[in-house]
Design an enzyme around this catalytic site. Structure first.
Site, short mmCIF file in Angstrom:
data_model
loop_
_atom_site.label_atom_id
_atom_site.label_comp_id
_atom_site.label_asym_id
_atom_site.label_seq_id
_atom_site.Cartn_x
_atom_site.Cartn_y
_atom_site.Cartn_z
N ASP A 91 -19.15 -0.74 36.33
CA ASP A 91 -19.48 0.11 35.20
C ASP A 91 -19.77 1.54 35.65
O ASP A 91 -20.76 1.79 36.34
CB ASP A 91 -20.73 -0.48 34.55
CG ASP A 91 -21.09 0.18 33.25
OD1 ASP A 91 -22.08 -0.25 32.63
OD2 ASP A 91 -20.39 1.12 32.87
N MET A 127 -29.84 2.11 25.60
CA MET A 127 -30.61 3.00 26.47
C MET A 127 -31.91 3.39 25.76
O MET A 127 -31.89 3.67 24.55
CB MET A 127 -29.80 4.28 26.77
CG MET A 127 -28.50 3.98 27.48
SD MET A 127 -27.63 5.53 27.84
CE MET A 127 -26.16 4.88 28.61
N SER A 148 -16.66 0.66 26.79
CA SER A 148 -18.04 0.95 26.44
C SER A 148 -18.08 1.85 25.20
O SER A 148 -17.51 2.94 25.21
CB SER A 148 -18.73 1.69 27.59
OG SER A 148 -19.86 2.37 27.08
N HIS A 184 -25.54 -4.34 27.62
CA HIS A 184 -26.08 -3.78 28.87
C HIS A 184 -27.39 -3.10 28.56
O HIS A 184 -27.41 -2.02 27.95
CB HIS A 184 -25.03 -2.79 29.43
CG HIS A 184 -25.48 -2.10 30.69
ND1 HIS A 184 -24.78 -1.01 31.19
CD2 HIS A 184 -26.51 -2.31 31.53
CE1 HIS A 184 -25.37 -0.60 32.30
NE2 HIS A 184 -26.42 -1.36 32.53
N MET A 240 -30.25 -0.95 29.43
CA MET A 240 -30.80 0.05 30.34
C MET A 240 -32.17 0.44 29.77
O MET A 240 -32.37 1.54 29.22
CB MET A 240 -29.86 1.26 30.45
CG MET A 240 -28.61 0.91 31.25
SD MET A 240 -27.27 2.08 31.05
CE MET A 240 -26.49 1.38 29.59
N HIS A 263 -18.38 -3.56 25.39
CA HIS A 263 -19.56 -3.26 26.20
C HIS A 263 -20.48 -2.34 25.41
O HIS A 263 -20.09 -1.26 24.97
CB HIS A 263 -19.12 -2.58 27.50
CG HIS A 263 -20.23 -2.34 28.50
ND1 HIS A 263 -20.72 -3.32 29.32
CD2 HIS A 263 -20.94 -1.21 28.78
CE1 HIS A 263 -21.68 -2.80 30.10
NE2 HIS A 263 -21.81 -1.53 29.78
N ASP A 297 -23.89 -0.23 25.35
CA ASP A 297 -24.87 0.41 26.24
C ASP A 297 -26.16 0.72 25.51
O ASP A 297 -26.22 1.68 24.74
CB ASP A 297 -24.28 1.70 26.82
CG ASP A 297 -23.32 1.42 27.95
OD1 ASP A 297 -22.25 2.05 28.00
OD2 ASP A 297 -23.63 0.54 28.78
N MET A 322 -23.32 -0.94 39.08
CA MET A 322 -23.23 0.41 38.55
C MET A 322 -22.55 1.30 39.58
O MET A 322 -23.00 1.40 40.73
CB MET A 322 -24.62 0.96 38.24
CG MET A 322 -25.37 0.25 37.12
SD MET A 322 -24.42 0.10 35.61
CE MET A 322 -24.19 1.83 35.17
C1 DX5 Z 1 -23.48 4.48 31.85
C2 DX5 Z 1 -22.99 3.29 31.04
C3 DX5 Z 1 -21.51 3.09 31.22
C4 DX5 Z 1 -20.70 4.27 30.73
C5 DX5 Z 1 -19.31 4.21 31.29
O1 DX5 Z 1 -24.86 4.42 31.94
O2 DX5 Z 1 -23.64 2.11 31.45
O3 DX5 Z 1 -21.11 1.91 30.52
O4 DX5 Z 1 -20.66 4.23 29.32
O5 DX5 Z 1 -18.67 5.38 30.90
P1 DX5 Z 1 -17.46 5.93 31.79
O6 DX5 Z 1 -16.45 4.81 31.85
O7 DX5 Z 1 -16.95 7.13 31.03
O8 DX5 Z 1 -18.02 6.26 33.14
ZN ZN Z 2 -22.88 0.09 30.64
#
Ligand code: DX5
Ligand code: ZN
Length: 229
Positions: free
Chosen positions: A177, A41, A12, A70, A72, A37, A39, A141
């Site tokens: 994840d 947000m 990620s 992903h 969010m 990956h 993320d 998650m």
């Molecule tokens: C959290 C993200 C994850 C996160 C994982 O909301 O969706 O992808 O980046 O990070 P680690 O592997 O450090 O938990």
């Molecule tokens: Zn993620």
């Protein structure tokens, strides 16, 4: 053609250097990442804010493998076209992002991209029951979404096991994840996961100047995961 359920490592970029995404993406792929990956947000669905479709389009130029986006965010539907146009291969929406997740997955599929369904830790596996025909990937998650470096939530392993049974031989990946490390990876793989997202476990200790650390971290993670098969 049989469905490829071999273990995949999907670093990620939330844990990468935010001033160097292009170089970081090239570094993790050169060092053995299977997917990248991304993320996304929005500071509303989750208490953190990262980047939108224009940034993801810029990342695409550096991604040679699979761009696993992903989302969010809530709502999702108004942004699906933009992330598809940005070049996402997988577009994953949260079950909890709104009242019409079935329509959201239909809309993702309508763009020709692969559709992912993400379940937060409080959402049961049964939420996926009526959505399997619209899903190419289920993202479990194992932390509450929003940040990297959080502690793995152990009771999600049972959910992974339940989902693996529910999926049967359908061509659906189970991606995990949050808090995936050499200690937790074997548990989720033994329960049926095949795609492992890892931020801190891949990026910690490395940099674009020392990418071999990323390679070392990913090899350790992969070995721990494959030992559980
Ligand atoms: C959290 C993200 C994850 C996160 C994982 O909301 O969706 O992808 O980046 O990070 P680690 O592997 O450090 O938990
Ligand atoms: Zn993620």
């Amino acid at each position: 053609m049989t469905f490829d359920r071999r273990i995949k490592i999907a670093p990620s970029i939330l844990s990468a250097d935010f001033a160097n995404f292009g170089a970081e993406i090239r570094a993790i792929e050169d060092q053995g990442a299977d997917w990248v990956h991304i993320d996304v947000m929005d500071g509303h669905f989750v208490p953190n804010l990262t980047f939108g479709a224009p940034a993801v389009a810029a990342f695409r130029k550096h991604v040679k493998t699979v761009m696993d986006v992903h989302l969010m965010i809530a709502p999702v539907d108004p942004y699906i076209e933009a992330f598809a146009a940005a070049g996402a291969d997988y577009i994953t929406a949260h079950f909890e992002s709104g009242p019409h997740i079935h329509r959201t997955l239909q809309a993702i599929r309508a763009t020709g991209k692969k559709a992912g369904l993400s379940l937060n830790p409080g959402t049961p596996a049964s939420a996926a029951e009526n959505l399997l025909d619209l899903t190419d990937l289920i993202l479990v998650m194992t932390v509450n979404p929003g940040f990297g470096g959080q502690k793995f939530i152990e009771n999600q392993v049972d959910k992974i096991r339940t989902l693996r049974k529910m999926i049967g031989d359908r061509p659906i990946h189970i991606e995990v994840d949050g808090g995936v490390t050499v200690d937790t990876a074997p548990k989720v793989v033994a329960a049926g996961a095949d795609v492992l997202v890892a931020g801190s476990a891949v990026f910690s200790g490395g940099s674009v100047e020392t990418p071999e650390v990323y390679g070392h971290n990913m090899r350790k993670l992969r070995a721990a995961a494959e030992a559980a098969l």
